[in-house]
Design a protein around this motif. Structure first.
Motif, PDB file in Angstrom:
ATOM      1  N   TRP A   1      -6.416   4.135  -2.766  1.00  0.00           N
ATOM      2  CA  TRP A   1      -6.458   4.020  -1.098  1.00  0.00           C
ATOM      3  C   TRP A   1      -5.346   3.945  -0.643  1.00  0.00           C
ATOM      4  N   LYS A   2      -4.338   4.350  -2.000  1.00  0.00           N
ATOM      5  CA  LYS A   2      -2.608   3.880  -1.345  1.00  0.00           C
ATOM      6  C   LYS A   2      -1.787   4.834  -1.190  1.00  0.00           C
ATOM      7  N   THR A   3      -0.575   5.011  -0.410  1.00  0.00           N
ATOM      8  CA  THR A   3       0.645   6.003  -0.943  1.00  0.00           C
ATOM      9  C   THR A   3       1.238   5.777  -1.471  1.00  0.00           C
ATOM     10  N   LEU A   4       1.171   7.256  -2.398  1.00  0.00           N
ATOM     11  CA  LEU A   4       2.561   7.342  -3.120  1.00  0.00           C
ATOM     12  C   LEU A   4       3.566   8.748  -3.195  1.00  0.00           C
ATOM     13  N   ILE A   5       4.166   8.387  -3.028  1.00  0.00           N
ATOM     14  CA  ILE A   5       5.628   9.030  -2.456  1.00  0.00           C
ATOM     15  C   ILE A   5       6.823   9.199  -4.095  1.00  0.00           C
ATOM     16  N   PRO A   6       6.717  10.600  -4.134  1.00  0.00           N
ATOM     17  CA  PRO A   6       7.310  10.511  -5.545  1.00  0.00           C
ATOM     18  C   PRO A   6       8.623  10.437  -5.048  1.00  0.00           C
ATOM     19  N   ALA A   7       9.450   9.408  -5.652  1.00  0.00           N
ATOM     20  CA  ALA A   7      10.871   9.915  -4.620  1.00  0.00           C
ATOM     21  C   ALA A   7      11.982  11.081  -4.774  1.00  0.00           C
ATOM     22  N   PRO A   8      13.088  11.382  -4.289  1.00  0.00           N
ATOM     23  CA  PRO A   8      13.482  12.911  -4.424  1.00  0.00           C
ATOM     24  C   PRO A   8      14.862  12.578  -5.311  1.00  0.00           C
TER      25      PRO A   8
ATOM     26  N   ASN B   1       1.312  -1.319   0.061  1.00  0.00           N
ATOM     27  CA  ASN B   1      -0.153  -0.283  -0.107  1.00  0.00           C
ATOM     28  C   ASN B   1       0.857   1.506  -0.122  1.00  0.00           C
ATOM     29  N   ILE B   2       2.198   1.445  -0.041  1.00  0.00           N
ATOM     30  CA  ILE B   2       3.023   2.307  -0.025  1.00  0.00           C
ATOM     31  C   ILE B   2       4.281   2.268  -0.572  1.00  0.00           C
ATOM     32  N   PHE B   3       4.084   3.078  -1.431  1.00  0.00           N
ATOM     33  CA  PHE B   3       5.359   3.030  -2.395  1.00  0.00           C
ATOM     34  C   PHE B   3       6.068   4.256  -3.288  1.00  0.00           C
ATOM     35  N   ILE B   4       7.316   4.143  -3.639  1.00  0.00           N
ATOM     36  CA  ILE B   4       8.265   5.779  -3.946  1.00  0.00           C
ATOM     37  C   ILE B   4       8.110   5.077  -4.987  1.00  0.00           C
ATOM     38  N   VAL B   5       8.462   5.618  -5.719  1.00  0.00           N
ATOM     39  CA  VAL B   5       8.121   6.386  -7.439  1.00  0.00           C
ATOM     40  C   VAL B   5       9.181   6.834  -7.490  1.00  0.00           C
ATOM     41  N   ALA B   6      10.144   6.422  -8.438  1.00  0.00           N
ATOM     42  CA  ALA B   6      11.037   6.672  -9.426  1.00  0.00           C
ATOM     43  C   ALA B   6      11.234   6.776 -10.674  1.00  0.00           C
ATOM     44  N   THR B   7      10.117   7.809 -10.909  1.00  0.00           N
ATOM     45  CA  THR B   7       9.786   8.554 -12.816  1.00  0.00           C
ATOM     46  C   THR B   7       9.544   9.592 -12.471  1.00  0.00           C
ATOM     47  N   GLU B   8       9.197  10.450 -13.789  1.00  0.00           N
ATOM     48  CA  GLU B   8       8.974  11.584 -13.591  1.00  0.00           C
ATOM     49  C   GLU B   8       7.490  11.190 -12.847  1.00  0.00           C
ATOM     50  N   ALA B   9       7.503  12.947 -12.070  1.00  0.00           N
ATOM     51  CA  ALA B   9       6.575  13.088 -11.092  1.00  0.00           C
ATOM     52  C   ALA B   9       4.771  12.692 -11.672  1.00  0.00           C
ATOM     53  N   GLY B  10       5.125  12.851 -13.359  1.00  0.00           N
ATOM     54  CA  GLY B  10       2.964  13.492 -14.175  1.00  0.00           C
ATOM     55  C   GLY B  10       2.392  11.523 -13.738  1.00  0.00           C
ATOM     56  N   ILE B  11       3.399  11.136 -13.557  1.00  0.00           N
ATOM     57  CA  ILE B  11       2.686   9.506 -13.452  1.00  0.00           C
ATOM     58  C   ILE B  11       1.602  10.048 -12.176  1.00  0.00           C
ATOM     59  N   LEU B  12       2.046  10.264 -11.460  1.00  0.00           N
ATOM     60  CA  LEU B  12       1.485  10.217  -9.750  1.00  0.00           C
ATOM     61  C   LEU B  12      -0.002  10.468 -10.284  1.00  0.00           C
ATOM     62  N   HIS B  13      -0.439  11.434 -11.173  1.00  0.00           N
ATOM     63  CA  HIS B  13      -1.549  11.501 -10.882  1.00  0.00           C
ATOM     64  C   HIS B  13      -2.569  10.692 -11.399  1.00  0.00           C
TER      65      HIS B  13
END
Length: 315
Positions: free
Chosen positions: A253-260, A233-245
């Motif tokens: 219901w899941k937590t998505l965090i952009p990689a810094p 349910n929790i992901f750190i996403v290492a790609t361009e932040a536009g995918i998060l939308h």
């Protein structure tokens, strides 16, 4: 003066009306701003959008993405009008592989099979035997007879990942994407320490040290599917932040965090400045004026079509 949200809604309504009036289709990459994704007929990664472009029955294709993507749509639809909201929406990876320099490298290795990542110019595609995307790159490499040597361009990080996955030695072009090389490993590990239950997912254009700590590596659409289908349910996403939308819409219901990113910025994530050159207003204007339009010589178009068609057949 209208409130920003109302102004956006009115502009989106105008765009939808123009689409019907002009028999136009809007293809948008996952990295586009949310307002553009909301009016798109299709949202996808490079492979998905290439397929949609090839299947399109529209008279006008509006490509909300970057220049090489719109070029690919034009190559697949030579008789259709293909327009791009901002002609300056380029790609650091595509620009890292100048055609004249690549031509010289290819001439030094005439017996090599040339495989190019779709993130390159039409001129580079025209010099290729096969084109691939991050979704199908492993399959494309594995389709080449084992006795054949390979030149892979332009992304060295994707190339290194493919060497590891396929066991094939390849001559790599020294190119990279500034967005996917912007992730800070130190900050990423610190973020993971703060969220120890998170899974790290990464695009294969990322640097090897980032891929080494990732729990899942895949294309943009692959990452989206992984998050949808995973029990985590929790992901750190290492790609361009536009995918998060789009990702958040699929799994609210899941937590998505952009990689810094290495550099401090407004979103503390990695954004593609080229992708963000396209705006809702520019999208409306380009559809209204049917410009700027993608065009290049028939010779380049015909040559570049061959490796793209081979890719689509293999995919």
């Amino acid at each position: 003066m209208l409130a920003p949200a109302l102004e956006r809604t009115i502009l989106q309504q105008k765009i939808n009306s123009l689409k019907k009036e002009k028999n136009a289709v809007i293809l948008a990459h996952y990295y586009q701003e949310p307002a553009i994704q909301e009016v798109a007929d299709f949202i996808g990664d490079s492979l998905e959008l290439s397929k949609k472009a090839a299947e399109s029955t529209a008279d006008i294709i509006v490509f909300a993405g970057v220049h090489f993507m719109a070029e690919t749509a034009k190559i697949l639809n030579p008789s259709k009008k293909v327009i791009l909201p901002d002609m300056q929406a380029g790609c650091s990876l595509a620009e890292s592989c100048p055609p004249e320099a690549f031509k010289k490298l290819k001439a030094q290795y005439p017996d090599h099979v040339v495989v190019t990542y779709i993130n390159c110019s039409a001129e580079i595609k025209a010099m290729s035997d096969l084109v691939c995307t991050s979704s199908n790159a492993e399959k494309i490499i594995n389709s080449i007879p084992a006795e054949k040597q390979i030149i892979f361009a332009p992304d060295k990080n994707l190339g290194k990942y493919l060497i590891q996955k396929t066991g094939r030695q390849m001559l790599l072009w020294d190119g990279s994407c500034i967005v996917h090389e912007a992730f800070s490993l130190d900050k990423l590990l610190q973020l993971f320490r703060e969220h120890p239950k998170a899974r790290i997912i990464a695009h294969p254009e990322s640097e090897p040290q980032v891929l080494k700590v990732a729990n899942y590596i895949g294309s943009t659409s692959g990452m989206l599917d992984h998050v949808k289908n995973s029990d985590h349910n929790i992901f750190i996403v290492a790609t361009e932040a536009g995918i998060l939308h789009q990702m958040q819409k699929e799994v609210p219901w899941k937590t998505l965090i952009p990689a810094p990113a290495k550099e401090d910025n407004t979103c503390a994530c990695s954004e593609c400045a080229f992708m963000k050159l396209n705006t809702l207003q520019k999208l409306y204007t380009c559809l209204e004026k049917e410009a700027p339009e993608i065009s290049f010589s028939e010779g380049i178009m015909e040559q570049a079509l061959v490796p793209i068609q081979r890719m689509l057949q293999l995919s």
